[in-house]
Design a protein around this motif. Structure first.
Motif, PDB file in Angstrom:
ATOM      1  N   GLY A   1       0.770  -1.734  -0.368  1.00 59.03           N
ATOM      2  CA  GLY A   1       0.112   0.205  -0.334  1.00 59.03           C
ATOM      3  C   GLY A   1       0.529   1.235   0.113  1.00 59.03           C
ATOM      4  N   THR A   2       2.480   0.861   0.182  1.00 68.11           N
ATOM      5  CA  THR A   2       3.510   2.151  -0.508  1.00 68.11           C
ATOM      6  C   THR A   2       3.760   2.757  -1.417  1.00 68.11           C
ATOM      7  N   ALA A   3       3.943   3.891  -1.566  1.00 68.18           N
ATOM      8  CA  ALA A   3       3.832   4.163  -2.915  1.00 68.18           C
ATOM      9  C   ALA A   3       5.440   3.664  -3.481  1.00 68.18           C
ATOM     10  N   GLY A   4       6.310   2.876  -2.457  1.00 66.95           N
ATOM     11  CA  GLY A   4       7.658   2.330  -2.269  1.00 66.95           C
ATOM     12  C   GLY A   4       7.007   0.360  -3.226  1.00 66.95           C
ATOM     13  N   CYS A   5       5.597   0.593  -3.638  1.00 69.66           N
ATOM     14  CA  CYS A   5       5.486  -0.341  -3.878  1.00 69.66           C
ATOM     15  C   CYS A   5       4.854  -0.489  -5.485  1.00 69.66           C
ATOM     16  N   ARG A   6       4.891   1.064  -5.704  1.00 67.42           N
ATOM     17  CA  ARG A   6       4.489   1.088  -6.797  1.00 67.42           C
ATOM     18  C   ARG A   6       5.602   0.830  -8.536  1.00 67.42           C
ATOM     19  N   GLY A   7       6.570   0.969  -8.265  1.00 66.44           N
ATOM     20  CA  GLY A   7       7.429   0.805  -8.885  1.00 66.44           C
ATOM     21  C   GLY A   7       7.348  -0.923  -9.917  1.00 66.44           C
ATOM     22  N   ALA A   8       7.640  -1.920  -8.614  1.00 65.41           N
ATOM     23  CA  ALA A   8       7.268  -2.899  -8.171  1.00 65.41           C
ATOM     24  C   ALA A   8       5.972  -3.864  -9.482  1.00 65.41           C
ATOM     25  N   LEU A   9       4.488  -3.006  -8.607  1.00 71.05           N
ATOM     26  CA  LEU A   9       3.946  -3.162  -9.172  1.00 71.05           C
ATOM     27  C   LEU A   9       3.168  -3.051 -10.493  1.00 71.05           C
TER      28      LEU A   9
ATOM     29  N   ASP B   1      -2.097  -4.991   8.543  1.00 72.21           N
ATOM     30  CA  ASP B   1      -2.957  -4.065   8.880  1.00 72.21           C
ATOM     31  C   ASP B   1      -3.723  -4.049   6.836  1.00 72.21           C
ATOM     32  N   ALA B   2      -3.757  -5.376   7.026  1.00 74.63           N
ATOM     33  CA  ALA B   2      -4.331  -5.501   5.044  1.00 74.63           C
ATOM     34  C   ALA B   2      -5.930  -5.316   4.944  1.00 74.63           C
ATOM     35  N   ARG B   3      -6.309  -5.595   5.880  1.00 77.80           N
ATOM     36  CA  ARG B   3      -7.725  -4.630   6.170  1.00 77.80           C
ATOM     37  C   ARG B   3      -7.630  -3.594   5.554  1.00 77.80           C
ATOM     38  N   LEU B   4      -6.802  -2.605   5.965  1.00 78.10           N
ATOM     39  CA  LEU B   4      -6.345  -1.097   6.061  1.00 78.10           C
ATOM     40  C   LEU B   4      -6.985  -1.001   4.629  1.00 78.10           C
ATOM     41  N   LEU B   5      -6.175  -1.324   3.499  1.00 79.18           N
ATOM     42  CA  LEU B   5      -5.768  -1.231   2.245  1.00 79.18           C
ATOM     43  C   LEU B   5      -6.873  -1.269   1.558  1.00 79.18           C
ATOM     44  N   SER B   6      -6.882  -0.718   0.139  1.00 77.50           N
ATOM     45  CA  SER B   6      -8.127  -0.847  -1.266  1.00 77.50           C
ATOM     46  C   SER B   6      -8.398  -2.032  -1.171  1.00 77.50           C
ATOM     47  N   GLU B   7      -9.837  -2.464  -1.973  1.00 78.02           N
ATOM     48  CA  GLU B   7      -9.716  -3.221  -2.774  1.00 78.02           C
ATOM     49  C   GLU B   7      -9.661  -3.148  -3.999  1.00 78.02           C
ATOM     50  N   ASP B   8      -9.813  -1.741  -3.895  1.00 76.15           N
ATOM     51  CA  ASP B   8      -9.604  -0.661  -6.163  1.00 76.15           C
ATOM     52  C   ASP B   8      -8.068  -1.848  -6.468  1.00 76.15           C
ATOM     53  N   LEU B   9      -8.792  -2.439  -7.554  1.00 78.28           N
ATOM     54  CA  LEU B   9      -7.748  -2.784  -8.711  1.00 78.28           C
ATOM     55  C   LEU B   9      -6.352  -1.555  -8.336  1.00 78.28           C
ATOM     56  N   PRO B  10      -5.157  -2.044  -8.218  1.00 82.58           N
ATOM     57  CA  PRO B  10      -4.346  -1.632  -8.165  1.00 82.58           C
ATOM     58  C   PRO B  10      -3.745  -0.686  -9.252  1.00 82.58           C
ATOM     59  N   ASP B  11      -2.939   0.433  -9.236  1.00 80.97           N
ATOM     60  CA  ASP B  11      -2.694   1.126 -10.637  1.00 80.97           C
ATOM     61  C   ASP B  11      -1.016   0.171 -11.183  1.00 80.97           C
ATOM     62  N   LEU B  12      -1.283   0.670 -12.559  1.00 79.97           N
ATOM     63  CA  LEU B  12      -0.261  -1.214 -13.431  1.00 79.97           C
ATOM     64  C   LEU B  12       0.063  -0.312 -13.951  1.00 79.97           C
ATOM     65  N   GLY B  13      -0.527   1.091 -14.389  1.00 78.61           N
ATOM     66  CA  GLY B  13       0.722   1.577 -15.213  1.00 78.61           C
ATOM     67  C   GLY B  13       0.141   1.357 -17.266  1.00 78.61           C
ATOM     68  N   ALA B  14       0.582   0.986 -17.697  1.00 81.03           N
ATOM     69  CA  ALA B  14       0.129   1.406 -19.392  1.00 81.03           C
ATOM     70  C   ALA B  14      -0.575   0.127 -19.610  1.00 81.03           C
TER      71      ALA B  14
ATOM     72  N   LEU C   1      -6.335 -10.414  -0.332  1.00 79.50           N
ATOM     73  CA  LEU C   1      -6.565 -10.030   1.184  1.00 79.50           C
ATOM     74  C   LEU C   1      -6.267 -11.010   2.142  1.00 79.50           C
ATOM     75  N   ALA C   2      -5.025 -11.000   2.760  1.00 77.98           N
ATOM     76  CA  ALA C   2      -5.199 -11.485   4.289  1.00 77.98           C
ATOM     77  C   ALA C   2      -4.828 -10.917   4.978  1.00 77.98           C
ATOM     78  N   GLU C   3      -5.292 -11.565   6.686  1.00 75.45           N
ATOM     79  CA  GLU C   3      -4.595 -11.344   7.297  1.00 75.45           C
ATOM     80  C   GLU C   3      -3.552 -11.535   8.142  1.00 75.45           C
ATOM     81  N   ASP C   4      -3.300 -12.675   7.702  1.00 72.34           N
ATOM     82  CA  ASP C   4      -1.668 -13.139   7.918  1.00 72.34           C
ATOM     83  C   ASP C   4      -0.785 -12.550   7.722  1.00 72.34           C
ATOM     84  N   ARG C   5       0.429 -13.650   7.811  1.00 72.31           N
ATOM     85  CA  ARG C   5       1.472 -12.852   7.750  1.00 72.31           C
ATOM     86  C   ARG C   5       1.719 -12.295   6.029  1.00 72.31           C
ATOM     87  N   ALA C   6       2.389 -11.287   6.321  1.00 75.73           N
ATOM     88  CA  ALA C   6       2.323 -11.763   4.047  1.00 75.73           C
ATOM     89  C   ALA C   6       3.403 -12.677   3.949  1.00 75.73           C
TER      90      ALA C   6
END
Length: 282
Positions: free
Chosen positions: A173-181, A203-216, A226-231
């Motif tokens: 959910g952080t900006a640091g994952c935008r490049g990875a996505l 904290d997964a329940r706090l993340l958006s269920e919207d589709l992520p921005d995957l670029g072009a 989405l899961a609240e278990d250990r990542a």
């Protein structure tokens, strides 16, 4: 349509620079070289094989130990190793342009310099120590966060080019994952496989269920888990049938204690793990 999508993925992937792979001695880099060759072929770029030549302490060019010039001996070994690995690469991609480079210096310094202008920097898990040491205290830790290109860690157990049924990417959910996505989406389209986006942790329940921005580009099949278990557990479970796992540096950084997920997953994954730096500011 699939061909157009794959072409778009190659274009958006960015740098037209070479895929650079660090090559140790004694054939220990073969798995990484095969994977890197397939990556270079798919991107339509050059593959550069690099060996960092370090002369042992107390030795220097021209100095002889029992009649043997250590520096020249190591240089000869390195050149033969690169020639052998070039053949390994061409076994994966026969028409691939392969560059061979022996560079004097320590491994980290040489690979950091080679990363400038590269498309991807690739290291294997053999030759630089066990993958736990590689990721936590060795080469990968010295590269991730210090270079502006994706860093791929390829297990020695990777068979062939590491192909699998899906590409898995972690999203905290952080900006640091935008490049990875975006990187993961591009690779999924190029490979013609589904993309699985994993959002896990307390904290997964706090993340958006919207589709992520995957670029072009967008894969034809996209799944958000989405899961609240250990990542690390969720990612490892999703990665069992994956050909590639992609991780971001994250807002808290690769070394932050809250993010042992990245280190733990890399230590146990059987497929290549790519760590992608966050998008640089415009």
């Amino acid at each position: 349509m699939a061909t157009e999508s794959a072409g778009a993925a190659r274009e958006v992937t960015g740098a037209r620079g070479p895929v650079v792979v660090g090559v140790p001695l004694h054939g220990l880099g073969a798995a990484a070289v095969r994977w890197a060759a397939a990556e270079a072929r798919d991107r339509g770029v050059v593959l550069r094989l690099v060996h960092a030549l370090t002369t042992p302490a107390g030795s220097y060019p021209g100095r002889s130990v029992v009649g043997v010039d250590v520096h020249q001996g190591l240089l000869g070994l390195a050149r033969r190793e690169l020639a052998d690995m070039a053949e390994v690469a061409r076994g994966t991609a026969p028409d691939l342009v392969v560059e061979e480079s022996v560079v004097e210096g320590d491994v980290l310094g040489v690979l950091r310099a080679q990363a400038r202008g590269a498309a991807v920097l690739v290291v294997g898990t053999d030759g630089f120590g066990l993958i736990g040491e590689l990721t936590l205290g060795g080469v990968a830790r010295g590269l991730v966060g210090h270079v502006d290109v994706p860093v791929a860690v390829v297990p020695s157990t990777t068979s062939g080019t590491g192909g699998g049924d899906v590409v898995v990417v972690g999203d905290d959910g952080t900006a640091g994952c935008r490049g990875a996505l975006r990187y993961a989406a591009q690779r999924a389209v190029a490979r013609g496989v589904p993309l699985v986006v994993v959002r896990a942790g307390p904290d997964a329940r706090l993340l958006s269920e919207d589709l992520p921005d995957l670029g072009a580009v967008r894969p034809s099949t996209l799944q958000v888990v989405l899961a609240e278990d250990r990542a690390d557990r969720v990612l490892a479970d999703q990665a069992r049938d994956a050909g590639l796992v992609v991780l971001g540096v994250g807002q808290h950084g690769w070394r932050h204690p809250r993010h042992s997920t990245r280190r733990g997953l890399a230590a146990h994954a059987r497929c290549p793990v790519v760590v992608v730096p966050p998008d640089r500011p415009a």
